[in-house]
Scaffold this motif. Structure first.
Motif, mmCIF file in Angstrom:
data_model
loop_
_atom_site.group_PDB
_atom_site.id
_atom_site.type_symbol
_atom_site.label_atom_id
_atom_site.label_comp_id
_atom_site.label_asym_id
_atom_site.label_seq_id
_atom_site.Cartn_x
_atom_site.Cartn_y
_atom_site.Cartn_z
ATOM 1 N N TYR A 51 1.023 -1.306 -0.060
ATOM 2 C CA TYR A 51 0.095 0.106 -0.054
ATOM 3 C C TYR A 51 0.973 1.319 0.029
ATOM 4 C CZ TYR A 51 -3.614 3.323 1.018
ATOM 5 O OH TYR A 51 -4.377 4.544 1.191
ATOM 6 N N SER A 63 -16.259 4.385 -4.641
ATOM 7 C CA SER A 63 -15.213 3.532 -4.468
ATOM 8 C C SER A 63 -13.939 3.468 -5.155
ATOM 9 C CB SER A 63 -15.707 1.924 -5.101
ATOM 10 O OG SER A 63 -16.322 2.169 -6.427
ATOM 11 N N LEU A 65 -10.595 5.401 -4.568
ATOM 12 C CA LEU A 65 -9.791 6.053 -3.861
ATOM 13 C C LEU A 65 -9.131 7.389 -4.270
ATOM 14 C CD1 LEU A 65 -8.416 2.983 -1.710
ATOM 15 C CD2 LEU A 65 -10.175 4.861 -0.841
ATOM 16 N N ASP A 79 -11.196 0.761 -3.887
ATOM 17 C CA ASP A 79 -11.148 0.349 -2.892
ATOM 18 C C ASP A 79 -12.264 -0.840 -2.709
ATOM 19 O OD1 ASP A 79 -11.767 -0.659 -0.217
ATOM 20 O OD2 ASP A 79 -11.098 1.213 0.663
ATOM 21 N N ARG A 81 -13.521 -2.767 -0.611
ATOM 22 C CA ARG A 81 -14.200 -2.904 0.679
ATOM 23 C C ARG A 81 -15.405 -1.737 0.230
ATOM 24 N NH1 ARG A 81 -13.832 -4.319 5.774
ATOM 25 N NH2 ARG A 81 -11.981 -5.469 6.364
ATOM 26 N N ARG A 82 -15.102 -0.622 -0.177
ATOM 27 C CA ARG A 82 -16.318 0.054 -0.684
ATOM 28 C C ARG A 82 -17.110 -0.544 -1.746
ATOM 29 N NH1 ARG A 82 -13.392 5.950 -0.515
ATOM 30 N NH2 ARG A 82 -13.170 5.973 1.725
ATOM 31 N N ASP A 88 -15.147 0.497 6.044
ATOM 32 C CA ASP A 88 -13.776 0.762 6.120
ATOM 33 C C ASP A 88 -12.941 0.389 7.278
ATOM 34 O OD1 ASP A 88 -14.019 2.046 3.510
ATOM 35 O OD2 ASP A 88 -14.016 4.019 4.293
ATOM 36 N N TYR A 91 -5.590 0.918 7.001
ATOM 37 C CA TYR A 91 -4.655 0.230 6.344
ATOM 38 C C TYR A 91 -3.563 -0.397 7.086
ATOM 39 C CZ TYR A 91 -7.469 2.295 2.512
ATOM 40 O OH TYR A 91 -8.426 2.664 1.823
ATOM 41 N N THR A 95 -2.019 -4.705 3.877
ATOM 42 C CA THR A 95 -3.055 -4.164 2.812
ATOM 43 C C THR A 95 -1.910 -4.335 1.479
ATOM 44 O OG1 THR A 95 -4.013 -2.824 4.378
ATOM 45 C CG2 THR A 95 -4.206 -2.163 2.091
ATOM 46 N N VAL A 111 -7.356 -2.268 -4.025
ATOM 47 C CA VAL A 111 -7.006 -2.334 -2.534
ATOM 48 C C VAL A 111 -7.612 -3.489 -1.722
ATOM 49 C CG1 VAL A 111 -6.977 -0.917 -0.346
ATOM 50 C CG2 VAL A 111 -6.415 -0.023 -2.389
#
Length: 175
Positions: A51, A63, A65, A79, A81-82, A88, A91, A95, A111
């Motif tokens: 990362y 989503s 970033l 991202d 996750r998004r 969230d 990180y 990551t 990510v």
């Protein structure tokens, strides 16, 4: 009689071997998001990065970033996750940013919480994703599911996943 039985056994053994040889394997790069294991086609993965700081892009999709510079090329970073509608988390050292190729022109970074391994899965063991809810958005990216070493792996259709954020023309897709 004994010779017929031996021939039959040999034919059955040959048929079993032929079936085993027909099994086609597909390689998947696996990663974790929210403690779930996901897989994407390894042929679309260019590289995996630790990362790094991401430059935000004003007005981008939730989503997205932002962007990073990878050896002189600007790469949009998403991202997962998004994208998967998960909360969230900070990180950490695990990551990673998976750099994937959508087509010959488009390179995107994903990510993820951590990267696992590249595995070979027999295509005949991949099941369709079960429809557990009426929410189609939850499974719109899922190509299938498969158990590997007693762990469920959710196999993603990377093209569908990325096109939901970066719509492209038919020319970009090669149609």
């Amino acid at each position: 009689m004994e010779k017929i039985s031996a021939n039959k056994k040999k034919q059955e053994e040959n048929a079993r071997r032929a079936k085993e040889e027909e099994v086609v394997y597909h390689q998947w790069a696996t990663f974790r998001v929210n403690q779930e294991l996901y897989g994407i086609d390894v042929m679309q993965v260019k590289e995996v990065l630790r990362y790094v700081e991401i430059t935000p892009v004003p007005g981008a999709d939730y989503s997205v970033l932002g962007i990073i510079n990878v050896r002189g090329n600007v790469v949009t970073v998403i991202d997962t996750r998004r994208l998967f509608h998960m909360s969230d988390v900070p990180y950490d050292d695990e990551t990673r940013i998976i750099i994937v190729e959508l087509n010959d022109k488009e390179v995107i970074g994903l990510v993820v919480d951590s990267v696992d391994e590249v595995i070979n899965l027999p295509t005949n063991r991949v099941d369709r994703a079960p429809n557990l809810s009426g929410d189609e958005s939850a499974k719109r990216f899922v190509q299938g599911v498969c158990y590997h070493n007693n762990i469920l792996i959710i196999l993603l259709d990377l093209t569908k996943m990325l096109l939901s954020i970066t719509p492209m023309s038919d020319d970009d897709l090669g149609f």
